[in-house]
Design a protein around this motif. Structure first.
Motif, short mmCIF file in Angstrom:
data_model
loop_
_atom_site.label_atom_id
_atom_site.label_comp_id
_atom_site.label_asym_id
_atom_site.label_seq_id
_atom_site.Cartn_x
_atom_site.Cartn_y
_atom_site.Cartn_z
N ALA A 87 -63.19 -4.74 -56.82
CA ALA A 87 -63.77 -5.85 -57.60
C ALA A 87 -62.93 -6.10 -58.86
O ALA A 87 -62.67 -7.25 -59.21
N LYS A 88 -62.51 -5.02 -59.50
CA LYS A 88 -61.69 -5.14 -60.70
C LYS A 88 -60.35 -5.79 -60.37
O LYS A 88 -59.89 -6.70 -61.09
N ALA A 89 -59.73 -5.36 -59.30
CA ALA A 89 -58.42 -5.89 -58.91
C ALA A 89 -58.48 -7.37 -58.56
O ALA A 89 -57.51 -8.11 -58.75
N HIS A 90 -59.64 -7.82 -58.07
CA HIS A 90 -59.78 -9.21 -57.63
C HIS A 90 -60.67 -10.04 -58.57
O HIS A 90 -60.97 -11.20 -58.27
N ASN A 91 -61.10 -9.43 -59.68
CA ASN A 91 -61.91 -10.10 -60.68
C ASN A 91 -63.16 -10.76 -60.10
O ASN A 91 -63.44 -11.94 -60.34
N ILE A 92 -63.91 -9.98 -59.30
CA ILE A 92 -65.19 -10.47 -58.79
C ILE A 92 -66.29 -9.49 -59.18
O ILE A 92 -66.02 -8.37 -59.61
N ALA A 93 -67.51 -9.92 -59.03
CA ALA A 93 -68.67 -9.11 -59.40
C ALA A 93 -68.91 -8.00 -58.37
O ALA A 93 -68.55 -8.12 -57.20
N TRP A 94 -69.57 -6.93 -58.85
CA TRP A 94 -69.83 -5.77 -57.99
C TRP A 94 -71.22 -5.21 -58.26
O TRP A 94 -71.64 -5.04 -59.40
N ILE A 95 -71.93 -4.93 -57.16
CA ILE A 95 -73.21 -4.23 -57.19
C ILE A 95 -72.96 -2.86 -56.59
O ILE A 95 -72.58 -2.74 -55.43
N GLY A 96 -73.14 -1.81 -57.38
CA GLY A 96 -72.84 -0.46 -56.94
C GLY A 96 -73.99 0.20 -56.23
O GLY A 96 -74.95 -0.45 -55.80
N TYR A 97 -73.90 1.51 -56.14
CA TYR A 97 -74.91 2.28 -55.42
C TYR A 97 -74.94 3.71 -55.94
O TYR A 97 -73.89 4.34 -56.08
N ASP A 98 -76.12 4.20 -56.25
CA ASP A 98 -76.36 5.61 -56.56
C ASP A 98 -75.95 6.07 -57.95
O ASP A 98 -76.18 7.22 -58.28
N SER A 99 -75.28 5.23 -58.73
CA SER A 99 -74.92 5.66 -60.08
C SER A 99 -74.65 4.43 -60.95
O SER A 99 -74.37 3.34 -60.43
N ASP A 100 -74.74 4.63 -62.23
CA ASP A 100 -74.45 3.58 -63.20
C ASP A 100 -72.95 3.58 -63.48
O ASP A 100 -72.43 4.52 -64.06
N GLN A 101 -72.28 2.53 -63.05
CA GLN A 101 -70.83 2.42 -63.25
C GLN A 101 -70.49 1.35 -64.29
O GLN A 101 -69.35 0.90 -64.38
N SER A 102 -71.47 0.95 -65.09
CA SER A 102 -71.26 -0.14 -66.05
C SER A 102 -70.17 0.19 -67.07
O SER A 102 -69.40 -0.69 -67.45
N ALA A 103 -70.07 1.42 -67.50
CA ALA A 103 -69.05 1.79 -68.48
C ALA A 103 -67.65 1.79 -67.87
O ALA A 103 -66.67 1.49 -68.55
N ASN A 104 -67.55 2.10 -66.58
CA ASN A 104 -66.26 2.17 -65.91
C ASN A 104 -65.73 0.81 -65.46
O ASN A 104 -64.52 0.63 -65.32
N PHE A 105 -66.65 -0.12 -65.21
CA PHE A 105 -66.26 -1.45 -64.71
C PHE A 105 -67.03 -2.53 -65.48
O PHE A 105 -67.80 -3.29 -64.89
N PRO A 106 -66.85 -2.60 -66.78
CA PRO A 106 -67.69 -3.50 -67.60
C PRO A 106 -67.55 -4.97 -67.25
O PRO A 106 -68.51 -5.73 -67.44
N GLU A 107 -66.42 -5.39 -66.73
CA GLU A 107 -66.21 -6.81 -66.42
C GLU A 107 -66.74 -7.18 -65.03
O GLU A 107 -66.97 -8.36 -64.76
N GLN A 108 -66.95 -6.20 -64.15
CA GLN A 108 -67.37 -6.47 -62.79
C GLN A 108 -68.84 -6.12 -62.52
O GLN A 108 -69.48 -6.73 -61.69
N TRP A 109 -69.34 -5.15 -63.22
CA TRP A 109 -70.63 -4.54 -62.91
C TRP A 109 -71.79 -5.53 -63.05
O TRP A 109 -71.91 -6.22 -64.06
N LEU A 110 -72.67 -5.56 -62.03
CA LEU A 110 -73.92 -6.31 -62.12
C LEU A 110 -75.08 -5.33 -62.31
O LEU A 110 -75.76 -5.35 -63.31
N THR A 111 -75.30 -4.45 -61.35
CA THR A 111 -76.28 -3.36 -61.40
C THR A 111 -76.12 -2.57 -60.10
O THR A 111 -75.17 -2.78 -59.36
N GLY A 112 -77.07 -1.70 -59.82
CA GLY A 112 -77.05 -0.95 -58.58
C GLY A 112 -78.31 -0.12 -58.47
O GLY A 112 -78.88 0.28 -59.49
N PRO A 113 -78.76 0.15 -57.25
CA PRO A 113 -79.91 1.01 -57.08
C PRO A 113 -79.56 2.46 -57.42
O PRO A 113 -78.47 2.92 -57.10
N ILE A 114 -80.47 3.11 -58.10
CA ILE A 114 -80.30 4.54 -58.39
C ILE A 114 -81.58 5.26 -58.00
O ILE A 114 -82.65 4.66 -57.94
#
Length: 195
Positions: free
Chosen positions: A67-94
């Motif tokens: 997502a970062k390489a292509h500048n698109i949004a990302w919904i993760g899974y199982d952990s909060d990755q907002s600090a690692n991907f601040p420009e892509q992160w939307l949310t994710g189930p935890i």
């Protein structure tokens, strides 16, 4: 795919289509919960097919790298990755396993443990959403929080009919829902899932 994964894909798709009825959800199975190489390859493949948001069900941050390489949004899974991907992160189930495990261990220690089928939910705190990323505007946050409140209050069942499968057959009639047992054994995809 196992029923748990199919259920997650279906719930995700039904949620997506509740705000965009013509949206599709493309899937790629990698047969692993954690394989950074396969997760990245799958994400890159989806991007090459024109997706505008990535979501994953594996545990690595590799889709976030795509997502970062292509500048698109990302919904993760199982952990909060907002600090690692601040420009892509939307949310994710935890999932909050701690209280469940503590309760199970304590009941064994107390001699009160009993076999039980448990499937956590938002209401009991087992399921949650990671913090929203900065791409998520206030109106969207409010809409999500309202839907979450409706789920907790029992007013919203994402698996309530009418629901068709991705081949056009009615699977759940209007006014009905998918039973808890059928959710645990689901083997079909909802309309909008592209496999």
């Amino acid at each position: 795919l196992i029923p748990e994964v199919i259920r997650h894909i279906n719930a995700f798709t039904l949620g997506v289509r509740s705000v965009n009825p013509t949206a599709t959800v493309k899937t790629i199975e990698i047969k692993s919960w954690f394989d950074m190489t396969k997760e990245r390859q799958a994400a890159d493949s989806l991007v090459s097919q024109g997706v505008d948001v990535l979501a994953n069900g594996g545990d690595s941050p590799a889709p976030g790298e795509s997502a970062k390489a292509h500048n698109i949004a990302w919904i993760g899974y199982d952990s909060d990755q907002s600090a690692n991907f601040p420009e892509q992160w939307l949310t994710g189930p935890i999932y909050n396993w701690g209280p469940y495990y503590l309760n199970q261990v304590q009941s064994v220690m107390d001699g009160t443990w009993k076999k039980d089928d448990y499937y956590g939910n938002i209401k009991d705190g087992f399921n949650a959403l990671a913090p929203f990323g900065k791409r998520v505007d206030d109106a969207t946050k409010a809409m999500i929080e309202a839907k979450k409140a409706d789920i907790i209050a029992g007013k919203l069942d994402i698996f309530a009919g009418p629901i068709k499968d991705n081949k056009g057959a009615e699977k759940v009639a209007a006014g009905a829902t998918i039973s808890a047992d059928d959710r645990q054994a689901i083997s079909w995809f909802v309309d909008g899932v592209v496999v």
